[in-house]
Design a protein around this motif. Structure first.
Motif, PDB file in Angstrom:
ATOM      1  N   LYS A   1      13.418 -19.210  16.764  1.00  0.00           N
ATOM      2  CA  LYS A   1      14.456 -19.705  17.664  1.00  0.00           C
ATOM      3  C   LYS A   1      15.677 -20.147  16.852  1.00  0.00           C
ATOM      4  O   LYS A   1      15.542 -20.670  15.752  1.00  0.00           O
TER       5      LYS A   1
ATOM      6  N   VAL B   1       5.561 -19.484  23.257  1.00  0.00           N
ATOM      7  CA  VAL B   1       6.606 -19.555  22.229  1.00  0.00           C
ATOM      8  C   VAL B   1       6.121 -20.379  21.041  1.00  0.00           C
ATOM      9  O   VAL B   1       6.296 -19.979  19.872  1.00  0.00           O
TER      10      VAL B   1
ATOM     11  N   VAL C   1      19.869 -21.350  23.082  1.00  0.00           N
ATOM     12  CA  VAL C   1      18.812 -20.923  22.163  1.00  0.00           C
ATOM     13  C   VAL C   1      18.576 -19.423  22.285  1.00  0.00           C
ATOM     14  O   VAL C   1      18.408 -18.894  23.378  1.00  0.00           O
ATOM     15  N   ASN C   2      18.595 -18.754  21.148  1.00  0.00           N
ATOM     16  CA  ASN C   2      18.237 -17.336  21.065  1.00  0.00           C
ATOM     17  C   ASN C   2      16.838 -17.200  20.487  1.00  0.00           C
ATOM     18  O   ASN C   2      16.405 -18.023  19.673  1.00  0.00           O
ATOM     19  N   TYR C   3      16.142 -16.161  20.910  1.00  0.00           N
ATOM     20  CA  TYR C   3      14.786 -15.882  20.430  1.00  0.00           C
ATOM     21  C   TYR C   3      14.800 -14.554  19.672  1.00  0.00           C
ATOM     22  O   TYR C   3      15.257 -13.533  20.210  1.00  0.00           O
TER      23      TYR C   3
ATOM     24  N   ASP D   1      14.482 -18.798  31.418  1.00  0.00           N
ATOM     25  CA  ASP D   1      14.984 -19.710  30.384  1.00  0.00           C
ATOM     26  C   ASP D   1      15.783 -20.826  31.055  1.00  0.00           C
ATOM     27  O   ASP D   1      16.998 -20.938  30.909  1.00  0.00           O
TER      28      ASP D   1
ATOM     29  N   THR E   1      16.156 -22.681  27.277  1.00  0.00           N
ATOM     30  CA  THR E   1      14.883 -22.377  26.629  1.00  0.00           C
ATOM     31  C   THR E   1      13.822 -22.099  27.679  1.00  0.00           C
ATOM     32  O   THR E   1      13.973 -22.422  28.851  1.00  0.00           O
TER      33      THR E   1
ATOM     34  N   GLU F   1       5.746 -18.945  17.317  1.00  0.00           N
ATOM     35  CA  GLU F   1       6.469 -19.551  16.190  1.00  0.00           C
ATOM     36  C   GLU F   1       5.497 -19.925  15.071  1.00  0.00           C
ATOM     37  O   GLU F   1       5.774 -19.722  13.883  1.00  0.00           O
TER      38      GLU F   1
ATOM     39  N   GLU G   1       6.479 -21.738  27.306  1.00  0.00           N
ATOM     40  CA  GLU G   1       6.746 -22.491  26.081  1.00  0.00           C
ATOM     41  C   GLU G   1       5.506 -22.569  25.193  1.00  0.00           C
ATOM     42  O   GLU G   1       5.611 -22.561  23.960  1.00  0.00           O
TER      43      GLU G   1
END
Length: 482
Positions: free
Chosen positions: A198, A187, A289-291, A172, A178, A191, A184
């Motif tokens: 996120k 991700v 940023v948390n996932y 990250d 991130t 999403e 990415e």
């Protein structure tokens, strides 16, 4: 936006898919899966095993710390014709060729290979062959996911495992901490299908489902000296800043705090870390940023993807990779209970070893080049990597490289984990820790390798001083700006 080499790599996966399907899924002969023990290795092998299970291909999983002659010579005696390596294999072609040249080998790895020694008969998926940085742009779990998703689009549901693996590998490195690159891309897809969410906020361990005092205590990424692993110290810290950790006899959660309190806590934590000598970039890791894994309940410890990765790491580093894999493929209940107990035990162990690492008799300093911490009487070989990562952030202003020595699995070997500090990038023109570890280990009858900024080695005990001297010399020769 996809770079051209990302598109080329994704096109390459189409040919890799054809070979994989033809040799593995169509024939359905038993497969041996070999992977590394960390969160990235665990999620990688779990992704491959989920695909094989779906297509009724029998398999056996073996977890390794590192590829060496002893482990591979034993594996060569197994009856399996098809062997798949995940999160290791690249760069150890000589050993694999010596013992496994009659096997069908597949390698899915993001560590830097030695292209001069590459074997054409091995089907290998490695980002470096496509101009992609495997230390920051893709984890092995992302590579494994992209392959299984190319083979079967329904495997999209397991995309969070790739993200968990990448976070566990500390990739990250983007804005506000991130994931970037191929990571990415995964991700974005996760999403799109509502599998990952996120959110910007405090990056405390499991803060969505854990009392705030425990969230601070359990946070080791970033490491907070004096607070990580210290419940009483966390209690006093909160009280001294005027935040009551409990209300009406019940511990408070982050969700129970006002916006002003959260802002106050974030500011206080950053200031505290700076006062403790933590570099500003590392202190800022407390916010970003948390996932969140959407298939998990917000009340589950597996909801926070970083916490999920930490739990996997805890299990494997305490010798229970089986529990970690079971979590990844969907087991809960007693499996999760056992995993959480191991996570608590692991955090206590980290706190104990980090205290020991600061002892003057443990450290050997090689000018500004390196700090070597000898924990070979205390630290298991599976813990040294985590310790090196934490210490490299703490000693960022003091040195360029941190090496941690641990037990090597038997009395004749020493495990070495090495990490570049952030300061090193300003002092070095161009340096590759993985390649230097490989070179120094070969000259001292060991094995080693890794990434640009991190790696490990397994060295004969009687050669460890020679190895360290040679490694430090190589760093000075190849790295410093003149």
């Amino acid at each position: 936006m996809e770079r051209n080499n990302y598109k080329a790599f994704l096109n390459f996966l189409k040919s890799a898919k054809t070979n994989f399907v033809k040799q593995i899924l169509d024939i359905k002969d038993p497969v041996l899966l070999i992977s590394h023990y960390d969160a990235d290795g665990i999620t990688s092998v779990s992704l491959i095993s989920l695909l094989l299970k779906k297509y009724n291909v029998p398999f056996h999983i073996k977890i390794l710390e590192q590829i060496d002659e002893a482990s591979i010579s034993k594996i060569s005696k197994f009856a399996y014709e098809n062997i798949i390596f995940t999160d290791l294999g690249s760069g150890e072609y000589n050993i694999l060729h010596t013992y496994l040249k009659k096997k069908n080998l597949f390698i899915i790895d993001h560590h830097q290979p030695d292209e001069r020694d590459r074997r054409d008969y091995v089907l290998e998926i490695n980002p470096y062959f496509h101009g992609i940085n495997g230390s920051s742009e893709t984890s092995a779990s992302t590579l494994a996911y992209l392959l299984v998703r190319e083979i079967d689009s329904e495997m999209i549901v397991f995309s969070p495992l790739a993200i968990i693996g990448a976070l566990g590998d500390r990739q990250d490195v983007g804005f506000r901490f991130t994931l970037t690159g191929l990571n990415e891309l995964v991700v974005d897809e996760a999403e799109k299908y509502g599998l990952i969410r996120k959110e910007i906020g405090l990056r405390l361990a499991g803060s969505k489902n854990r009392p705030i005092i425990k969230a601070i205590e359990y946070t080791f990424d970033p490491y907070i000296p004096g607070l990580s692993g210290e419940e009483e110290a966390c209690l006093m810290f909160l009280k001294n800043m005027g935040i009551d950790p409990s209300k009406d006899g019940k511990l408070r959660y982050l969700k129970d705090m006002s916006k002003d309190e959260i802002k106050k806590l974030a500011t206080a934590l950053v200031k505290y870390m700076l006062d403790m000598g933590i570099p500003s970039r590392e202190a800022e890791r407390i916010f970003g940023v948390n996932y969140y894994v959407q298939r998990e309940s917000p009340k589950s410890p597996l909801y926070d993807a970083r916490e999920y990765a930490q739990i996997l790491n805890s299990c494997s580093r305490l010798g229970r990779s089986d529990i970690a894999i079971a979590l990844c493929i969907g087991f809960k209940g007693k499996i999760l209970d056992n995993a959480l107990n191991l996570a608590i035990e692991y955090r206590r162990l980290l706190a104990k070893l980090l205290k020991a690492a600061h002892g003057k008799d443990r450290k050997k300093i090689f000018g500004k080049t390196a700090i070597v911490v000898d924990l070979s009487d205390l630290a298991d070989n599976k813990v040294t990597g985590a310790l090196a990562s934490i210490l490299s952030s703490i000693w960022n202003l003091e040195t360029y490289v941190v090496l941690v020595l641990g037990k090597g699995g038997n009395e004749d070997k020493i495990k070495v984990s090495a990490r570049l500090t952030k300061r090193a990038s300003k002092a070095f023109q161009e340096i590759n820790i993985g390649l230097l570890l490989r070179e120094a280990s070969k000259k001292t009858n060991g094995v080693g390798g890794g990434h640009l900024k991190a790696g490990g080695a397994l060295i004969p005990r009687h050669q460890i001083d020679s190895f360290i001297d040679l490694f430090v010399s190589l760093v000075n020769t190849h790295g410093f700006k003149r």
